[in-house]
Design a protein around this motif. Structure first.
Motif, mmCIF file in Angstrom:
data_model
loop_
_atom_site.group_PDB
_atom_site.id
_atom_site.type_symbol
_atom_site.label_atom_id
_atom_site.label_comp_id
_atom_site.label_asym_id
_atom_site.label_seq_id
_atom_site.Cartn_x
_atom_site.Cartn_y
_atom_site.Cartn_z
ATOM 1 N N ASP A 190 47.973 38.088 47.815
ATOM 2 C CA ASP A 190 47.373 37.923 46.483
ATOM 3 C C ASP A 190 46.095 37.108 46.542
ATOM 4 O OD1 ASP A 190 49.326 39.446 45.303
ATOM 5 O OD2 ASP A 190 50.576 37.739 44.713
ATOM 6 N N LYS A 191 46.116 36.043 47.311
ATOM 7 C CA LYS A 191 44.922 35.199 47.418
ATOM 8 C C LYS A 191 43.753 35.979 48.006
ATOM 9 C CE LYS A 191 43.109 30.969 49.500
ATOM 10 N NZ LYS A 191 43.376 29.816 50.387
ATOM 11 N N LEU A 192 44.017 36.730 49.081
ATOM 12 C CA LEU A 192 42.937 37.462 49.744
ATOM 13 C C LEU A 192 42.429 38.621 48.886
ATOM 14 C CD1 LEU A 192 44.082 37.526 53.480
ATOM 15 C CD2 LEU A 192 42.734 35.824 52.259
ATOM 16 N N LYS A 193 43.341 39.237 48.162
ATOM 17 C CA LYS A 193 42.916 40.308 47.255
ATOM 18 C C LYS A 193 41.968 39.745 46.199
ATOM 19 C CE LYS A 193 46.252 42.499 45.106
ATOM 20 N NZ LYS A 193 46.163 42.360 43.631
ATOM 21 N N GLY A 194 42.288 38.543 45.728
ATOM 22 C CA GLY A 194 41.409 37.887 44.762
ATOM 23 C C GLY A 194 40.035 37.613 45.353
ATOM 24 N N ILE A 195 40.007 37.208 46.620
ATOM 25 C CA ILE A 195 38.726 36.954 47.283
ATOM 26 C C ILE A 195 37.907 38.238 47.390
ATOM 27 C CG2 ILE A 195 37.676 36.332 49.508
ATOM 28 C CD1 ILE A 195 39.943 34.288 49.861
ATOM 29 N N VAL A 196 38.581 39.365 47.677
ATOM 30 C CA VAL A 196 37.876 40.645 47.758
ATOM 31 C C VAL A 196 37.125 40.926 46.469
ATOM 32 C CG1 VAL A 196 38.210 43.151 47.812
ATOM 33 C CG2 VAL A 196 39.355 41.710 49.505
ATOM 34 N N TYR A 197 37.810 40.802 45.345
ATOM 35 C CA TYR A 197 37.155 41.065 44.056
ATOM 36 C C TYR A 197 36.088 40.021 43.744
ATOM 37 C CZ TYR A 197 40.684 44.616 42.964
ATOM 38 O OH TYR A 197 41.486 45.743 42.981
ATOM 39 N N ASP A 198 36.365 38.761 44.058
ATOM 40 C CA ASP A 198 35.397 37.692 43.776
ATOM 41 C C ASP A 198 34.090 37.915 44.535
ATOM 42 O OD1 ASP A 198 37.199 36.454 42.127
ATOM 43 O OD2 ASP A 198 37.813 34.925 43.585
ATOM 44 N N GLU A 199 34.185 38.363 45.776
ATOM 45 C CA GLU A 199 32.965 38.564 46.563
ATOM 46 C C GLU A 199 32.144 39.740 46.039
ATOM 47 O OE1 GLU A 199 31.584 36.727 48.740
ATOM 48 O OE2 GLU A 199 33.186 35.258 48.964
ATOM 49 N N ILE A 200 32.817 40.756 45.519
ATOM 50 C CA ILE A 200 32.075 41.882 44.922
ATOM 51 C C ILE A 200 31.317 41.397 43.691
ATOM 52 C CG2 ILE A 200 32.297 44.121 43.777
ATOM 53 C CD1 ILE A 200 34.786 44.588 45.580
ATOM 54 N N GLN A 201 32.009 40.658 42.812
ATOM 55 C CA GLN A 201 31.350 40.108 41.626
ATOM 56 C C GLN A 201 30.274 39.093 42.022
ATOM 57 O OE1 GLN A 201 32.231 41.182 38.284
ATOM 58 N NE2 GLN A 201 33.091 42.719 39.668
ATOM 59 N N GLY A 202 30.535 38.397 43.139
ATOM 60 C CA GLY A 202 29.586 37.386 43.592
ATOM 61 C C GLY A 202 28.246 37.959 43.997
#
Length: 940
Positions: free
Chosen positions: A842-854
């Motif tokens: 879950d944490k890493l999946k969140g990072i995936v989306y955060d980096e796209i938005q980033g």
């Protein structure tokens, strides 16, 4: 080594010999082979070996390697896995490149981690490479050499970096721990029983990985990464003498280790009685039966002319036996899925004669018996003179092709030869020497001599038998006693000699009536000529000098399996592959392969979703044969019911247990979810194979390949345009023309209309969570949008490497792919996929989306953008000297109307892209986007 696997002769430049002077007397079999005269080699006082060679393929590039004669076999028990761990640490800080300095520095010049910067560790060696380094920058070349210098003796091995890397190794272990890998590791314990090889699997013990003291890995580094066990190899578009001097200057000061530990080469003990291992795993997807006959390997110092000549014989025998086994597979009820046999070196001091067969579930012992009988038939009655002559012809053709391409050998291929020379004293005399030797040695090899080798290989002692299978109810596996009894039964079986049946007729008995070129035009920007034949076919010819002895073919026409209903779809999808196994005209597949002996040529038909056509290649002298094959695929395709039944049965057996593979289950889930369970989503399983129908394949194929007028044929390579023209008019111009206009059909297969989440749990032996994210939407198809999507993919790759792999230690690697499609509709999709620890998912999946938005919220890092630009420019420059690039570029021109930019224009276009451009693009398409998320986790 001249080794033959699965019947296809492969002559690697590492071990070809030859030399007119040496071969004047064939009784000088104890003669040593000369060193390749094109390489500068030597050894420094500290024991370090070097090889330096000037080579111009690819142009303006060089490859830098450090070869360590060190692997997992040298680990103590408390170091189990640290040889591989140490390989990772080479990218985590050195004296001159602290932290991630090696990657950070090289990527500034477009040298990409993974593609150009990499390493591997196995049981006996560790090899690092920096490939395709641009040679126009002297400082960069010196820095590449400095990286090797640091890898030799100056790794930082800082405690913090070591601890951070533990998680990455953990995730590599998790990703690689499939059923097949577990079975392989268990099988190795059987093959190497009683040897240290049975105790080392490279990635090692997780307990050691998690808990070793920093000093333990530093000790391993000090003990084994030392100059007397190292070689520096530099091959490329460089001044070899100058680089030899640079190596001497840079590496001579590295101190030799005092009182070095002995580099032991471990034996594998013999066994009087057969050792049998029956290995099962719930996630293994096929049944494999193997017999190994162990032999002492040739000592390093005895790899002379006799050794080389023996290698030729070994390769000839394997080629002949492979052809016989393939012949069995063409018959109606093929007794097994596939099989091969070869003699080769498996450990530093052990050779094996390895017999391997993949069996059908409903005939395990029967298939194994048929396979063993074929091996025994060859051993008892020997090879037939005619098949030996074909094997010789094939080998000679292969080496001749390499000789003609001697000035176009790739840097990394040449490096592998010098690498093997350093590690095991494998001869590397150079292709010129090799070509002459093969021509002189082959005539003196008789069928009786080849047969004698086979009899020597199949011994009563030192036999290893393994049987690998899924754990499956209602399938009775053979016992150890049954397998041993089977070997004895075959040894006493009544077997008749092999009969070599050959059709002596030509492929085309009557020359077709040639058509004419009705129109000729230059393809501006491509340096190619376009001919329109009288039958409407378009032919594009581009002459290149990238390879001396290669001509590539690509042919395409609109339509594909999109024109067929769901009931015909499986047969349409598989038709190309099946028909390629049926032969042509009067020749079944076996007869056709015999007819083509000694020819370097391949043509394969295909039917994809939106088009149909051919791919192929040939040597310069076999160009006419390639055209003949294309002609025959149009006018005389063969629909062989016996071959169809055999291949369908093999496929059915192959897919029967694929559901046991968790990775296959995941891929299938992704397929049906991303297409919203459209009935046209055909999964590769037993239902699909059962639905295959020969008559449907025949109908579809004949409809797709009935008309030349809607085909475009592209030829790229060292082609003589004027000589090619009448041949093309004869073989392509004579194909029927019904002057139809066709295109593909949009069948409405699309993503779900709303965001979709498919999260499911599955029983698995090694707990892991696999995550697939697919972001998609509408976009105008253009070169600019394709390029921007590639930038987004590259930038995200960098971010995920830095954050998810290195900072979090959460995954061995995150794959990112971005696409912009024009057909059947204009759309984009960005796909991210990775494996991880379920606790971190879950944490890493969140990072995936955060980096796209980033990308648009935080902005693109300028340093990342510059590195991406450099890499794109470097790769484009390399592509412009590849036949494969140009043949695809011409395809894109006819399919999408895309031109090719000059290097200068491309460089200008790339450098004009700003961080604001990328941020604006990312915001436009990813602030709000369609989403499919598939997550597979282990059942608790």
């Amino acid at each position: 080594m001249i080794k033959n696997f699965i019947g296809k002769v492969s002559l690697c430049g590492t071990l070809l010999l030859a030399g007119t002077g040496m071969l004047t007397a064939q009784n000088k079999m104890d003669s040593k082979l000369p060193m390749d005269p094109n390489v500068r080699t030597g050894k420094l006082k500290n024991g370090l070996t070097y090889y330096v060679r000037h080579n111009e393929e690819p142009k303006d590039r060089a490859s830098f390697y450090i070869v360590q004669n060190v692997g997992a076999i040298l680990e103590n028990d408390n170091q189990n896995g640290l040889a591989h761990f140490l390989e990772h640490m080479a990218f985590n800080g050195t004296e001159h490149f602290p932290g991630k300095g090696v990657l950070n520095y090289l990527e500034k010049y477009g040298v990409a981690f993974g593609r150009n910067i990499n390493a591997y560790t196995n049981v006996d060696e560790t090899v690092y490479n920096l490939s395709n380094i641009p040679t126009s920058n002297e400082n960069l070349l010196d820095s590449a050499l400095l990286v090797l210098h640091d890898w030799s003796n100056y790794l930082s091995l800082e405690g913090k970096e070591i601890d951070n890397e533990r998680g990455v190794i953990h995730e590599e272990w998790r990703t690689r721990r499939s059923g097949g890998m577990r079975a392989y590791l268990e099988k190795s314990k059987v093959i190497y029983k009683g040897s240290k090889y049975a105790e080392r699997d490279v990635i090692g013990s997780l307990d050691v990985i998690d808990n070793f003291d920093h000093k333990v890995i530093r000790d391993f580094y000090h003990d084994w990464y030392r100059t007397d066990l190292q070689a520096i190899v530099v091959v490329g578009d460089i001044d070899a003498e100058k680089f030899e001097n640079k190596i001497k200057e840079m590496f001579a000061h590295i101190p030799a280790v005092k009182n070095p530990k002995e580099r032991i080469y471990y034996d594998v003990p013999g066994n009087k009685e057969p050792i049998v291992g029956i290995i099962t795993d719930p996630e293994v997807s096929n049944y494999s039966f193997e017999v190994f006959y162990k032999h002492k390997a040739t000592p390093f110092n005895e790899k002379n002319m006799k050794y080389y000549r023996n290698s030729i014989i070994e390769s000839l025998h394997s080629s002949i036996l492979g052809n016989r086994l393939n012949e069995l597979l063409q018959k109606g009820n093929a007794p097994f899925i596939n099989a091969w046999a070869a003699y080769y070196n498996k450990a530093r001091k052990m050779d094996v004669y390895h017999n391997s067969v993949t069996l059908k579930e409903d005939n395990l012992l029967g298939g194994a018996e048929t396979f063993l009988k074929e091996i025994e038939r060859a051993n008892r009655h020997g090879v037939v003179a005619t098949e030996l002559e074909r094997a010789k012809t094939e080998m000679l053709s292969s080496i001749e092709k390499q000789y003609k391409d001697r000035n176009k050998q790739h840097n990394d291929r040449l490096v592998r030869g010098y690498q093997r020379h350093f590690l095991v004293n494998e001869p590397v005399p150079g292709i010129e020497f090799e070509f002459e030797a093969i021509k002189k040695l082959l005539p003196g090899i008789s069928a009786e001599e080849v047969n004698a080798f086979s009899k020597k290989w199949m011994t009563q002692e030192n036999v290893i038998i393994t049987f690998t299978a899924p754990e499956k109810e209602n399938v009775e596996l053979p016992t150890e006693q049954q397998l041993l009894a089977l070997l004895e039964k075959v040894r006493n079986a009544d077997l008749k000699p092999y009969v070599d049946k050959v059709i002596t007729e030509p492929l085309i008995s009557e020359m077709p009536k040639a058509g004419e070129v009705k129109k000729e035009a230059e393809l501006n920007g491509f340096g190619a000529t376009e001919w329109t034949l009288a039958n409407g076919a378009k032919v594009v010819v581009k002459k290149t000098d990238f390879k001396e002895n290669e001509i590539r073919l690509q042919a395409f026409s609109k339509g594909g399996n999109s024109l067929y209903g769901v009931e015909d779809l499986a047969s349409a999808e598989m038709a190309g592959g099946f028909i390629a196994n049926f032969g042509l005209g009067k020749f079944d597949q076996t007869s056709l392969q015999k007819l083509l002996t000694g020819k370097s040529v391949r043509v394969s038909p295909y039917i994809s979703e939106l088009s149909e056509g051919f791919s192929g290649n040939s040597s310069v002298k076999d160009f006419e044969t390639m055209l003949q094959l294309v002609h025959m695929y149009f006018v005389a395709p063969r629909f062989d019911e016996e071959a169809f039944t055999a291949l369908k049965g093999r496929y059915m057996a192959y897919v029967a247990n694929m559901g046991a593979d968790v990775n296959k289950a995941f891929r299938d889930s992704v397929s049906v979810t991303t297409t919203d369970h459209n009935p046209r989503t055909i999964l590769f399983n037993t239902d699909m194979i059962a639905s295959l129908n020969l008559e449907t394949m025949k109908r579809v194929y004949q409809e797709r390949f009935v008309d030349a007028s809607d085909f475009t044929f592209v030829f790229v390579g060292n082609i003589d345009v004027e000589k090619a023209k009448p041949l093309i008019e004869t073989y392509l111009g004579s194909i029927k023309d019904i002057d139809r206009e066709e295109t593909w059909k949009d069948n409405g297969v699309d993503y779900p209309k709303k965001d979709t989440y498919n999260h499911f749990a599955r029983e698995m032996e090694t707990p892991k969570t696999t995550i697939h994210i697919d972001l998609h939407g509408d976009i105008k198809y253009s070169r600019e949008n394709k390029l921007m999507m590639s930038f987004v993919s590259s930038l995200l790759n960098k971010r995920y490497l830095e954050v998810i792999r290195e900072k979090e230690g959460g995954s061995y690697g995150v794959g990112v792919r971005g696409y912009v499609s024009k057909f059947p509709r204009e759309e984009y999709n960005l796909v991210i996929r990775f494996d991880t620890d379920p606790a971190k998912a879950d944490k890493l999946k969140g990072i995936v989306y955060d980096e796209i938005q980033g990308l648009f919220k935080n902005g693109v890092k300028e340093v990342d953008l510059v590195e991406t630009k450099k890499n794109f420019i470097k790769e484009y420059q390399e592509n412009l000297r590849k036949n494969g690039y140009w043949i695809n570029a011409i395809n894109r021109y006819y399919t999408y109307g895309e031109s090719v930019k000059s290097f200068e224009d491309y460089e200008k276009m790339i450098n004009s892209i700003t961080k604001e451009n990328v941020e604006k693009f990312a915001k436009k398409y990813f602030a709000k986007t369609g989403k499919v998320e598939v997550v597979m986790s282990p059942k608790e």
